[in-house]
Design a protein around this motif. Sequence first.
Motif, mmCIF file in Angstrom:
data_model
loop_
_atom_site.group_PDB
_atom_site.id
_atom_site.type_symbol
_atom_site.label_atom_id
_atom_site.label_comp_id
_atom_site.label_asym_id
_atom_site.label_seq_id
_atom_site.Cartn_x
_atom_site.Cartn_y
_atom_site.Cartn_z
ATOM 1 N N VAL A 12 0.845 -1.186 0.000
ATOM 2 C CA VAL A 12 0.000 0.000 0.000
ATOM 3 C C VAL A 12 0.882 1.238 0.000
ATOM 4 O O VAL A 12 1.747 1.390 0.863
ATOM 5 N N ASP A 29 -2.281 6.218 -1.663
ATOM 6 C CA ASP A 29 -3.459 5.440 -2.063
ATOM 7 C C ASP A 29 -4.412 5.174 -0.901
ATOM 8 O O ASP A 29 -5.315 4.353 -1.015
ATOM 9 N N VAL A 34 -11.110 4.425 2.119
ATOM 10 C CA VAL A 34 -10.790 3.590 0.959
ATOM 11 C C VAL A 34 -9.281 3.472 0.843
ATOM 12 O O VAL A 34 -8.558 4.464 1.012
ATOM 13 N N ALA A 82 -6.447 1.727 -1.907
ATOM 14 C CA ALA A 82 -6.095 0.963 -3.106
ATOM 15 C C ALA A 82 -4.788 0.260 -2.798
ATOM 16 O O ALA A 82 -3.901 0.832 -2.145
ATOM 17 N N ASN A 106 -1.965 -3.288 -3.901
ATOM 18 C CA ASN A 106 -1.542 -4.365 -4.790
ATOM 19 C C ASN A 106 -1.483 -5.636 -3.945
ATOM 20 O O ASN A 106 -0.551 -5.822 -3.167
ATOM 21 N N ARG A 151 -4.224 -5.363 -8.610
ATOM 22 C CA ARG A 151 -4.718 -4.116 -8.031
ATOM 23 C C ARG A 151 -6.104 -4.377 -7.436
ATOM 24 O O ARG A 151 -6.951 -5.026 -8.066
ATOM 25 N N ALA A 152 -6.316 -3.905 -6.230
ATOM 26 C CA ALA A 152 -7.591 -4.113 -5.543
ATOM 27 C C ALA A 152 -7.921 -2.878 -4.711
ATOM 28 O O ALA A 152 -7.062 -2.020 -4.486
ATOM 29 N N ALA A 153 -9.163 -2.822 -4.245
ATOM 30 C CA ALA A 153 -9.597 -1.732 -3.369
ATOM 31 C C ALA A 153 -10.332 -2.324 -2.177
ATOM 32 O O ALA A 153 -11.098 -3.283 -2.316
ATOM 33 N N ARG A 200 -12.816 -0.912 0.860
ATOM 34 C CA ARG A 200 -13.612 0.256 1.233
ATOM 35 C C ARG A 200 -14.419 -0.053 2.492
ATOM 36 O O ARG A 200 -15.056 -1.098 2.586
ATOM 37 N N ASP A 260 -11.241 -6.725 -6.563
ATOM 38 C CA ASP A 260 -10.134 -6.606 -7.498
ATOM 39 C C ASP A 260 -10.526 -5.623 -8.585
ATOM 40 O O ASP A 260 -11.691 -5.557 -8.992
ATOM 41 N N LEU A 261 -9.532 -4.865 -9.067
ATOM 42 C CA LEU A 261 -9.817 -3.800 -10.029
ATOM 43 C C LEU A 261 -9.313 -4.080 -11.436
ATOM 44 O O LEU A 261 -9.596 -3.323 -12.355
#
Length: 153
Positions: free
Chosen positions: A26, A30, A41, A43, A45, A63-65, A67, A128-129
């Motif tokens: 992180v 981000d 939030v 973001a 890896n 890549r993920a988020a 929240r 996941d993004l």
Amino acid sequence: MDQIKFIVLDEEDLQVASAHLQDAVVKVSDILWRPQEKRFVVALNRFDWESANADEPKFRRRRAALRFERVQSCKCKDMNPAGKDTVHNLLAVEFAPTDMPSGVVSLFFSGGGVLRLEVECLEAELADLGPAWVTTCCPKHAEIEGVAVAEQR
């Protein structure tokens, strides 16, 4: 590898999310705390432990988020919000109830960093993004003076 996306509404859900997030990296820039919206939030890896532990191991990140909603406060320990390019390694995410359904969500990082979220209730999403990419490193853990430290091998 399929992308993950799920809602976190209780401690068991958060344990699953934490397992998927172990060793995610992180960047401070981000991490987003939106007090007016009661939203936090981050973001990141995330390391794909399922692929790493498969019969034919592959080291990947995606890549993920993460929240959280209904966040009343956000505090940090041993993390400098001004160090925007600093990268931290996420070890675990935990929930400690206070006056149910409210409680404290803690994001623990190697080196002793902690983000502490006071929440009205546990309401989060992990998603996941995008596609995964190959990495040559697989995280491993060592303990130095009683503190878990993530290393790359």
